[in-house]
Design an enzyme around this catalytic site. Structure first.
Site, PDB file in Angstrom:
ATOM      1  N   LYS A 198     -54.687 -27.238  -3.358  1.00  0.00           N
ATOM      2  CA  LYS A 198     -55.526 -26.940  -2.361  1.00  0.00           C
ATOM      3  C   LYS A 198     -54.317 -25.931  -1.741  1.00  0.00           C
ATOM      4  O   LYS A 198     -53.116 -26.004  -1.632  1.00  0.00           O
ATOM      5  CB  LYS A 198     -55.230 -27.795  -1.311  1.00  0.00           C
ATOM      6  CG  LYS A 198     -56.048 -28.457   0.252  1.00  0.00           C
ATOM      7  CD  LYS A 198     -56.199 -26.629   0.777  1.00  0.00           C
ATOM      8  CE  LYS A 198     -54.400 -27.169   1.863  1.00  0.00           C
ATOM      9  NZ  LYS A 198     -54.284 -25.820   2.916  1.00  0.00           N
ATOM     10  N   GLY A 250     -43.984 -26.849   0.680  1.00  0.00           N
ATOM     11  CA  GLY A 250     -44.128 -26.619   2.554  1.00  0.00           C
ATOM     12  C   GLY A 250     -43.600 -27.115   3.049  1.00  0.00           C
ATOM     13  O   GLY A 250     -41.555 -27.024   3.006  1.00  0.00           O
ATOM     14  N   SER A 251     -43.953 -27.409   4.686  1.00  0.00           N
ATOM     15  CA  SER A 251     -42.188 -27.258   5.698  1.00  0.00           C
ATOM     16  C   SER A 251     -41.788 -29.291   5.160  1.00  0.00           C
ATOM     17  O   SER A 251     -42.603 -30.022   5.333  1.00  0.00           O
ATOM     18  CB  SER A 251     -43.737 -27.195   6.705  1.00  0.00           C
ATOM     19  OG  SER A 251     -44.524 -28.384   7.370  1.00  0.00           O
ATOM     20  N   THR A 252     -41.179 -29.298   6.243  1.00  0.00           N
ATOM     21  CA  THR A 252     -40.599 -30.653   5.772  1.00  0.00           C
ATOM     22  C   THR A 252     -41.190 -31.861   6.983  1.00  0.00           C
ATOM     23  O   THR A 252     -41.535 -32.874   7.198  1.00  0.00           O
ATOM     24  CB  THR A 252     -38.897 -29.980   6.312  1.00  0.00           C
ATOM     25  OG1 THR A 252     -38.650 -30.105   5.476  1.00  0.00           O
ATOM     26  CG2 THR A 252     -38.524 -31.825   6.919  1.00  0.00           C
ATOM     27  N   GLU A 253     -42.000 -30.795   8.269  1.00  0.00           N
ATOM     28  CA  GLU A 253     -42.299 -31.551   9.150  1.00  0.00           C
ATOM     29  C   GLU A 253     -43.860 -32.057   8.199  1.00  0.00           C
ATOM     30  O   GLU A 253     -44.162 -33.441   8.144  1.00  0.00           O
ATOM     31  CB  GLU A 253     -43.442 -30.917   9.911  1.00  0.00           C
ATOM     32  CG  GLU A 253     -44.169 -31.249  11.362  1.00  0.00           C
ATOM     33  CD  GLU A 253     -44.702 -30.348  12.130  1.00  0.00           C
ATOM     34  OE1 GLU A 253     -44.163 -29.038  11.450  1.00  0.00           O
ATOM     35  OE2 GLU A 253     -45.261 -30.745  13.127  1.00  0.00           O
ATOM     36  N   GLY A 255     -44.197 -32.524   5.000  1.00  0.00           N
ATOM     37  CA  GLY A 255     -43.739 -33.611   3.645  1.00  0.00           C
ATOM     38  C   GLY A 255     -44.293 -35.439   4.158  1.00  0.00           C
ATOM     39  O   GLY A 255     -44.068 -35.584   3.374  1.00  0.00           O
ATOM     40  N   GLU A 272     -41.144 -30.251  -2.190  1.00  0.00           N
ATOM     41  CA  GLU A 272     -40.448 -29.186  -2.383  1.00  0.00           C
ATOM     42  C   GLU A 272     -40.544 -28.097  -0.110  1.00  0.00           C
ATOM     43  O   GLU A 272     -41.629 -27.688  -0.307  1.00  0.00           O
ATOM     44  CB  GLU A 272     -40.655 -27.613  -2.843  1.00  0.00           C
ATOM     45  CG  GLU A 272     -40.786 -27.858  -4.155  1.00  0.00           C
ATOM     46  CD  GLU A 272     -38.937 -28.407  -4.798  1.00  0.00           C
ATOM     47  OE1 GLU A 272     -38.583 -27.582  -3.949  1.00  0.00           O
ATOM     48  OE2 GLU A 272     -39.331 -28.540  -5.713  1.00  0.00           O
ATOM     49  N   CYS A 306     -38.582 -20.262   1.402  1.00  0.00           N
ATOM     50  CA  CYS A 306     -38.269 -21.614   1.330  1.00  0.00           C
ATOM     51  C   CYS A 306     -36.766 -21.833   0.876  1.00  0.00           C
ATOM     52  O   CYS A 306     -35.754 -22.740   2.251  1.00  0.00           O
ATOM     53  CB  CYS A 306     -38.286 -23.066   0.896  1.00  0.00           C
ATOM     54  SG  CYS A 306     -38.384 -21.888  -1.370  1.00  0.00           S
ATOM     55  N   GLU A 403     -35.342 -23.101  11.029  1.00  0.00           N
ATOM     56  CA  GLU A 403     -35.776 -22.996   9.540  1.00  0.00           C
ATOM     57  C   GLU A 403     -36.694 -22.283   9.487  1.00  0.00           C
ATOM     58  O   GLU A 403     -37.509 -22.110  11.389  1.00  0.00           O
ATOM     59  CB  GLU A 403     -36.635 -23.255   8.688  1.00  0.00           C
ATOM     60  CG  GLU A 403     -37.458 -22.323   7.398  1.00  0.00           C
ATOM     61  CD  GLU A 403     -37.934 -22.914   6.446  1.00  0.00           C
ATOM     62  OE1 GLU A 403     -39.004 -24.122   6.548  1.00  0.00           O
ATOM     63  OE2 GLU A 403     -37.934 -22.836   5.298  1.00  0.00           O
TER      64      GLU A 403
HETATM   65  P1  NAP Z   1     -47.310 -26.081   5.497  1.00  0.00           P
HETATM   66  O1  NAP Z   1     -48.136 -26.410   7.215  1.00  0.00           O
HETATM   67  O2  NAP Z   1     -46.668 -27.118   5.819  1.00  0.00           O
HETATM   68  O3  NAP Z   1     -48.270 -26.078   5.134  1.00  0.00           O
HETATM   69  C1  NAP Z   1     -47.543 -25.931   3.532  1.00  0.00           C
HETATM   70  C2  NAP Z   1     -49.457 -26.509   2.779  1.00  0.00           C
HETATM   71  O4  NAP Z   1     -50.009 -28.352   3.887  1.00  0.00           O
HETATM   72  C3  NAP Z   1     -51.403 -25.956   3.396  1.00  0.00           C
HETATM   73  O5  NAP Z   1     -51.747 -25.830   2.285  1.00  0.00           O
HETATM   74  C4  NAP Z   1     -51.224 -26.284   4.555  1.00  0.00           C
HETATM   75  O6  NAP Z   1     -52.510 -26.180   4.478  1.00  0.00           O
HETATM   76  C5  NAP Z   1     -51.021 -28.124   4.042  1.00  0.00           C
HETATM   77  N1  NAP Z   1     -51.238 -28.789   5.127  1.00  0.00           N
HETATM   78  C6  NAP Z   1     -50.942 -29.231   6.187  1.00  0.00           C
HETATM   79  N2  NAP Z   1     -50.869 -29.784   6.901  1.00  0.00           N
HETATM   80  C7  NAP Z   1     -51.026 -30.912   5.637  1.00  0.00           C
HETATM   81  C8  NAP Z   1     -51.050 -32.462   6.095  1.00  0.00           C
HETATM   82  N3  NAP Z   1     -50.937 -32.964   6.877  1.00  0.00           N
HETATM   83  N4  NAP Z   1     -51.627 -33.313   5.283  1.00  0.00           N
HETATM   84  C9  NAP Z   1     -51.385 -32.877   3.981  1.00  0.00           C
HETATM   85  N5  NAP Z   1     -51.723 -30.968   3.538  1.00  0.00           N
HETATM   86  C10 NAP Z   1     -51.509 -30.432   4.626  1.00  0.00           C
HETATM   87  O7  NAP Z   1     -46.602 -25.076   6.546  1.00  0.00           O
HETATM   88  P2  NAP Z   1     -47.476 -23.676   7.043  1.00  0.00           P
HETATM   89  O8  NAP Z   1     -47.791 -24.685   8.667  1.00  0.00           O
HETATM   90  O9  NAP Z   1     -48.288 -23.218   6.681  1.00  0.00           O
HETATM   91  O10 NAP Z   1     -45.297 -22.965   7.698  1.00  0.00           O
HETATM   92  C11 NAP Z   1     -45.317 -23.731   8.754  1.00  0.00           C
HETATM   93  C12 NAP Z   1     -43.313 -23.816   8.684  1.00  0.00           C
HETATM   94  O11 NAP Z   1     -43.288 -23.980   6.954  1.00  0.00           O
HETATM   95  C13 NAP Z   1     -43.466 -22.200   7.981  1.00  0.00           C
HETATM   96  O12 NAP Z   1     -42.467 -21.905   9.693  1.00  0.00           O
HETATM   97  C14 NAP Z   1     -41.988 -22.538   7.251  1.00  0.00           C
HETATM   98  O13 NAP Z   1     -41.333 -23.074   8.141  1.00  0.00           O
HETATM   99  C15 NAP Z   1     -42.295 -23.343   6.873  1.00  0.00           C
HETATM  100  N6  NAP Z   1     -42.639 -23.419   5.163  1.00  0.00           N
HETATM  101  C16 NAP Z   1     -41.922 -23.491   4.310  1.00  0.00           C
HETATM  102  C17 NAP Z   1     -42.762 -23.354   2.631  1.00  0.00           C
HETATM  103  C18 NAP Z   1     -41.316 -23.701   1.829  1.00  0.00           C
HETATM  104  O14 NAP Z   1     -42.072 -22.947   0.661  1.00  0.00           O
HETATM  105  N7  NAP Z   1     -40.467 -24.559   1.932  1.00  0.00           N
HETATM  106  C19 NAP Z   1     -43.693 -22.698   2.688  1.00  0.00           C
HETATM  107  C20 NAP Z   1     -44.418 -22.416   3.485  1.00  0.00           C
HETATM  108  C21 NAP Z   1     -43.790 -22.652   5.257  1.00  0.00           C
HETATM  109  P3  NAP Z   1     -53.104 -25.499   5.382  1.00  0.00           P
HETATM  110  O15 NAP Z   1     -52.502 -23.926   5.523  1.00  0.00           O
HETATM  111  O16 NAP Z   1     -54.931 -25.065   5.331  1.00  0.00           O
HETATM  112  O17 NAP Z   1     -52.556 -26.098   6.689  1.00  0.00           O
END
Ligand code: NAP
Ligand code: MG
Length: 499
Positions: A198, A250-253, A255, A272, A306, A403
């Site tokens: 995904k 992705g985000s800790t939230e 996660g 991660e 990250c 972050e």
């Molecule tokens: P994110 O929401 O954590 O997105 C990462 C992945 O998870 C995307 O494929 C997302 O899909 C999916 N996702 C979203 N909600 C989900 C759920 N409830 N259950 C399962 N999967 C879900 O990250 P973001 O909103 O794009 O970015 C927000 C913040 O996260 C950034 O500002 C940054 O601080 C952090 N971030 C960290 C990393 C890292 O490498 N550690 C990478 C990206 C972002 P959708 O894209 O369709 O929502």
């Protein structure tokens, strides 16, 4: 208007953008069950690049069914390891052959420089597929010399089998779309799992192009399924009872949401997550090397890493000179669209990230931080932000604690008597850290005390496919890359025979 208007793309890229972008389920490209699509945009201009199938829970269910069938009854898990090796190696080769095409597509969808995307994201992804191609034939159990104290006088032969986990859901972010997919796909497939990928809603394109590569390489149907969509698709995948494992970046939230969703069938989870990494510069560092490396630490990929070294701790007697030099170098970085070959710093991924990052700039200034350079948006269109170096910050400021995921660094002085370790470790995160010094003992002592999954000395972003990568504290669970990733995608069966 997209960046292609000024910087023409390869004919293959234009053809891909014109074609229909469907879901890959059970070896066939199919529309979303709802028939809906969603747009993906060029962050350099905000214009729509193309439409992509809008996968939702029903599509995830179909994809899980296909992956389940491919795992339970398909040829994949029983295929000889050297056959899986050859298929994965082929993916690496095709990626190398089509590197420029993948690089441009990544640049258009994500905003990063096409040159960097080709040289780093695509080249490294090809390397990851080849590295794990090699692992396919090297996954082993062991024989165990058991004592069996409650069965005296009998003989036993005991061994372990290392087997695939099963159906794996791979959820990846938008900052390194192809590479994060490769980090997960390659070890998962080498170990004999079947997968549902995904991609992030902001950057679905290179994942779909990679789907074509898997087909061209000759993977059996259902082994690799790709469902583009939003967070609800990710949630459906992480809650699905027929999924055996979720690997997430992705985000800790989010996660934490995945941990909750995984409870139903107690599927395995690896994560991660975010970071707020400390980069420590001692006064005895090679000054110029440390300036250049520290810039790369927080600015690479526009700060959307990250591991970004966004807390810059500098020994007090060089603090002003060092931060001044970093700010001067940052102010010279060439900003522009990723399709412009001279671009060093591209736009942020989306309006949402742009609002978030500029919000942090306002908060930092309101708290009393001083911007040595930057502090605002760049230009009048697209999601560009000036590289920003904050000084006069306190540990409690949001720009030091949280972050930001943009081109923003907070610099703090430390004195040699009190040391830097306590300050550097004062974070909910523990993903990476940097150390700059010519004193080898000091470097090793500091490395040992830092609570971070990766420590880089006299360099930053010192990744290698063979080196395990992952987070301490709230930066994650498990280690990707290296032999560690094989552990993530396998489970051990103990077999004990009474002879
Ligand atoms: P994110 O929401 O954590 O997105 C990462 C992945 O998870 C995307 O494929 C997302 O899909 C999916 N996702 C979203 N909600 C989900 C759920 N409830 N259950 C399962 N999967 C879900 O990250 P973001 O909103 O794009 O970015 C927000 C913040 O996260 C950034 O500002 C940054 O601080 C952090 N971030 C960290 C990393 C890292 O490498 N550690 C990478 C990206 C972002 P959708 O894209 O369709 O929502
Ligand atoms: Mg996009």
């Amino acid at each position: 208007m997209t960046a292609i208007a000024e910087h023409p793309a390869l004919p293959e890229v234009l053809k891909f953008l014109r074609g229909s972008k469907k879901l890959l389920i059970g070896g066939a490209w199919t529309d979303a069950a709802s028939g809906k699509t969603f747009p993906t945009t060029d962050p350099a201009t905000g214009a729509t690049l193309t439409e992509v199938a809008h996968g939702q829970a029903e599509d995830i269910d179909r994809a899980v069914g296909a992956a389940r069938a491919a795992f339970d009854t398909g040829p994949w898990p029983t295929m000889k390891p050297n056959q899986r090796e050859r298929l994965l190696w082929r993916v690496g080769d095709i990626l190398s052959e089509r590197a420029a095409e993948f690089g441009q597509l990544e640049a258009l969808d994500n905003g990063k420089s096409a040159g960097i995307a080709t040289a780093v994201d695509v080249a490294w992804s090809a390397d990851v597929f080849r590295y794990y191609a090699g692992w396919a034939t090297k996954i082993e159990g062991s024989t165990v010399n058991v004592s069996m104290p409650f069965s005296p006088g009998r003989e036993f032969h005991a061994y372990t089998l290392r087997e695939p986990v099963g159906v794996c859901g791979l959820i990846v972010p938008w900052n390194f779309p192809l590479l994060m997919a490769a980090w997960k796909l390659a070890p998962a497939l080498a170990a004999g799992n079947t997968v549902i990928l995904k991609p992030a809603e902001q950057t679905p394109l290179t994942a779909l192009l990679l789907g074509e590569v898997f087909q061209e390489a000759g993977f059996p149907p259902g082994v690799v399924n790709i469902v583009t969509g939003f967070g609800d698709a990710g949630a459906a995948l992480s809650g699905h009872v027929d999924v055996d494992k979720i690997a997430f970046t992705g985000s800790t939230e989010v996660g934490k949401k995945i941990v909750d969703a995984a409870k139903g069938n107690l599927k395995k989870v690896s994560l991660e997550l975010g970071g707020k990494s400390a980069n420590v510069v001692y006064a005895d560092a090679d000054f110029d090397l440390a300036v250049e490396g520290s810039l790369n630490a927080w600015l690479f990929n526009h700060g959307q890493c990250c591991v970004a070294g966004t807390r810059l701790y500098v020994e007090d007697n060089i603090f002003d000179d060092f931060t001044g030099a970093v700010a001067a170098a940052a102010s010279k970085v060439k900003i522009g669209p990723g399709m412009d070959p001279s671009t060093e710093l591209g736009p942020l991924i989306s309006q949402e990230q742009f609002d978030k990052v500029t919000g942090y700039l306002r908060d930092g200034l309101a708290d009393g931080a001083r911007a040595l350079t930057g502090g605002k948006r760049w230009g009048e269109s697209g999601y560009f932000v000036e590289p920003t170096v904050f000084v006069d910050v306190k540990p409690e400021f949001s720009v030091v604690r949280e972050e930001i995921f943009g081109p923003v660094v907070a610099a703090l002085p430390f004195d040699a008597d009190n040391g830097v370790v306590a300050a550097a470790n004062n974070s909910i995160y523990g993903l990476a850290a940097g150390i700059w010094t010519k004193d080898i003992s000091k470097a090793h002592r500091t490395a040992k005390k830092l609570r971070a999954g990766s420590v880089w000395i006299n360099q930053y972003n010192g990744f290698d496919t063979a080196m395990p990568f992952g987070g301490y504290k709230q930066s994650g669970w498990g280690r990707e890359l290296g032999a560690s990733a094989i552990d993530l995608y396998t489970q051990i069966k103990s077999v004990n025979i009474a002879l």
